[in-house]
Design an enzyme around this catalytic site. Structure first.
Site, mmCIF file in Angstrom:
data_model
loop_
_atom_site.group_PDB
_atom_site.id
_atom_site.type_symbol
_atom_site.label_atom_id
_atom_site.label_comp_id
_atom_site.label_asym_id
_atom_site.label_seq_id
_atom_site.Cartn_x
_atom_site.Cartn_y
_atom_site.Cartn_z
ATOM 1 N N MET A 119 -21.021 35.582 -47.332
ATOM 2 C CA MET A 119 -19.754 35.155 -47.936
ATOM 3 C C MET A 119 -19.351 36.172 -49.017
ATOM 4 S SD MET A 119 -18.567 31.468 -48.067
ATOM 5 C CE MET A 119 -18.191 30.391 -49.355
ATOM 6 N N CYS A 120 -19.656 35.969 -50.251
ATOM 7 C CA CYS A 120 -19.309 36.824 -51.392
ATOM 8 C C CYS A 120 -17.864 36.587 -51.851
ATOM 9 C CB CYS A 120 -19.464 38.314 -51.134
ATOM 10 S SG CYS A 120 -21.139 38.829 -50.742
ATOM 11 N N GLY A 121 -17.630 36.810 -53.120
ATOM 12 C CA GLY A 121 -16.285 36.717 -53.677
ATOM 13 C C GLY A 121 -15.961 38.012 -54.394
ATOM 14 N N ARG A 159 -18.921 31.210 -54.033
ATOM 15 C CA ARG A 159 -18.889 32.187 -52.940
ATOM 16 C C ARG A 159 -20.033 33.186 -53.072
ATOM 17 N NH1 ARG A 159 -14.381 32.621 -49.631
ATOM 18 N NH2 ARG A 159 -15.272 34.551 -48.885
#
Lengths: 293, 231
Positions: free
Chosen positions: A1-3, A32
């Site tokens: 995911m990651c933001g 995230r």
């Protein structure tokens, strides 16, 4: 995911608030990327972070100064150190990677400072004092690790050369081969992370004479995988998504600022967000803002 | 008085209430008019509604707004994030701004109206929902769409209707490229009538004669006996 987030201030009056606003954006994206976080602030250098235990930063500064024949000053922020030197940044970076075993080099340039930490992004924002930082623009990242270990060095942003850095949401599938090719051409790697390869790729293209736009467009051919990138530059930032565009991105612009984030909720806390012009960046298209333009 | 009953016709302010409280209150009511303020990009807002509710949301919403909607009318006065009205069953979802990717994904019934643009994969795996987009749609829209309709007043991105089953596709603007097994088809009176009905329902002013119809060539999803030797 990651933001991922990016904030570019058009209105100089907002510059004292850069860190606070970027912190608000990153906090919204904690879920995230709960593993680690990092940010690059453009305002004032080589930025390092220690791996474990204490590093004698003053000693490092003295040795670096002697090695490159230039003045070196050092300032520490928690486990980070910022070196200011009159010498060549490239040479200094190489010397630091080769000679300081207990620390990683995070960035180099005239104006960039990168800070990273492992754990809850909100706590990292607090510990490294993002809120009090001033500047013209910033990019940040909250990481949910997929490709490599959860370490400070594996956290984003990754430096891509003088005053440029990259944050990445996605994963690259041809990073191993590309890392070998880039290493043969002299790029230095500090992790097994796929995003560091993307950063090194851009750095090598920029060194070869590409414009940022050209380097990102070449990346569409050479980088295989999923990505939304934000690339911070000395005077602005650029956003690009791969042609499939699975990884989210939203851009908002007002008279006072331009912001990019993985999700709109990270933009919502910014002043005047409800009246901003908002759009989703198209696949395989470069969007860039620059103070120099 | 029943607290849920008292809350009917009320303003629900997400600056004052949690997302869970707002969604629970909407679930506890089978009818009524609600205005939701300060969504600030919240995810899964007004999801799983099942009743004759009218819900207006003032501002931009995050992912999966109005997902699985049954019977309710949900209006977003703003933009919507990924997965707007995914798997909706019936009712009406109306967004006055743009929608992000996968709007109306796997929708089974009802009507989804997007006044602005929808990005990639609009109407992916559609199963009976009708979607009217007054702007343009992104790449891979109507991918593997089985039933229902996708009406686009603007243009489409690449690979429109890829691997299409029996959904009905109408486009007024330019199709950047058609996906595998999607072809232009003749627009007959019955199709014009169906399109007119959809445009009217969506409040879209457009001349049906300006649209082209697309559908499945039916070569991909049927087993073809000539290929028996290949297996």
């Amino acid at each position: 995911m990651c933001g991922i987030v990016g904030l570019f201030l058009k209105d100089e009056a907002l510059q004292p608030d850069l860190g606070r606003l970027t912190g608000l954006m990153l906090r919204e994206l904690c879920d995230r990327g709960p593993d680690s976080a990092g940010f690059a602030v453009y305002g004032t250098k080589i930025c390092m972070v220690n791996r474990n235990g204490a590093v004698d930063w003053s000693g490092v500064a003295r040795r670096l100064g002697a090695a490159i024949g230039a003045d070196v000053a050092v300032e520490t922020v928690e486990d980070h150190a910022i070196f200011r030197t009159t010498g060549a940044g490239d040479t200094a970076r190489k010397w630091l990677i080769d000679n300081v075993r207990g620390a990683w080099v995070l960035s180099q340039g005239q104006s960039i400072e990168i800070f990273k930490g492992v754990g809850d992004p909100a706590a990292i924002v607090e510990r490294l004092g993002l809120t009090a930082r001033t500047g013209t623009h910033a990019i940040g990242h909250t990481r949910m690790a997929t490709e490599s270990a959860v370490t400070v060095a594996g956290s984003h942003p990754f430096s891509t050369g003088d005053d440029t850095c990259l944050v990445h949401n996605g994963s690259l599938s041809n990073h191993n081969r590309l890392r070998e090719q880039l290493a043969r051409h002299g790029e230095r790697f500090q992790t097994d992370n796929d995003s560091e390869v993307a950063a090194a790729y851009l750095a090598s293209r920029l060194r070869a004479g590409d414009t940022l736009q050209g380097a990102l467009e070449n990346g569409l051919k050479d980088l295989d995988g999923f990505y939304t990138f934000v690339v911070g530059t000395r005077d602005g930032f650029a956003v690009i998504r791969d042609p499939i565009a699975c990884k989210p991105a939203v851009i908002a612009e007002t008279d006072d600022w331009v912001a990019m984030a993985s999700e709109y909720r990270a933009i919502a806390p910014l002043p005047g967000a409800e009246h901003a012009t908002i759009w989703e960046p198209a696949p395989a298209t470069v969007y860039a803002w620059s103070r120099a333009a | 008085m029943d607290a849920a009953l008292a809350a009917r016709n009320s303003v629900l302010d997400l600056a004052q209430m949690s997302l869970r409280e707002v969604n629970q209150l909407l679930h506890d009511n089978r009818s009524g008019d609600f205005l939701i303020r300060n969504p600030r990009g919240a995810h899964a807002l007004a999801c799983g509604l099942d009743g004759d509710l009218n819900v207006s949301i003032d501002g931009h919403v995050g992912y999966y707004c109005a997902g699985m909607n049954k019977r309710a009318h949900v209006t977003v006065n703003g933009n919507a994030g990924t997965g707007l009205a995914e798997n909706m069953m019936s009712g009406l979802v109306h967004v006055t701004g743009d929608a992000s990717q996968s709007a109306g994904a796997t929708g089974c019934g009802g009507l989804l109206v997007i006044d602005g643009n929808a990005s990639a994969r609009c109407g992916i795996a559609l199963r009976g929902l009708d979607i009217v987009v007054k702007g343009s749609v992104g790449h891979m829209s109507a991918f593997m769409a089985q039933a229902g309709s996708l009406v686009v007043l603007g243009d489409t991105g690449d690979a429109f209707g890829d691997s299409l089953y029996e959904a009905k596709l109408f486009v007024r603007g330019t199709v950047k490229s058609l996906g595998a097994d999607c072809i232009e088809k003749e627009m007959c009176d019955e199709h014009e009538a169906a399109l007119r009905q959809l445009l009217d329902a969506a409040g879209a002013k457009a001349d049906v004669s300006e649209f082209k119809r697309y559908g499945s060539a039916r070569k991909l999803y049927h087993f073809h006996v000539d290929n028996a030797g290949q297996y």
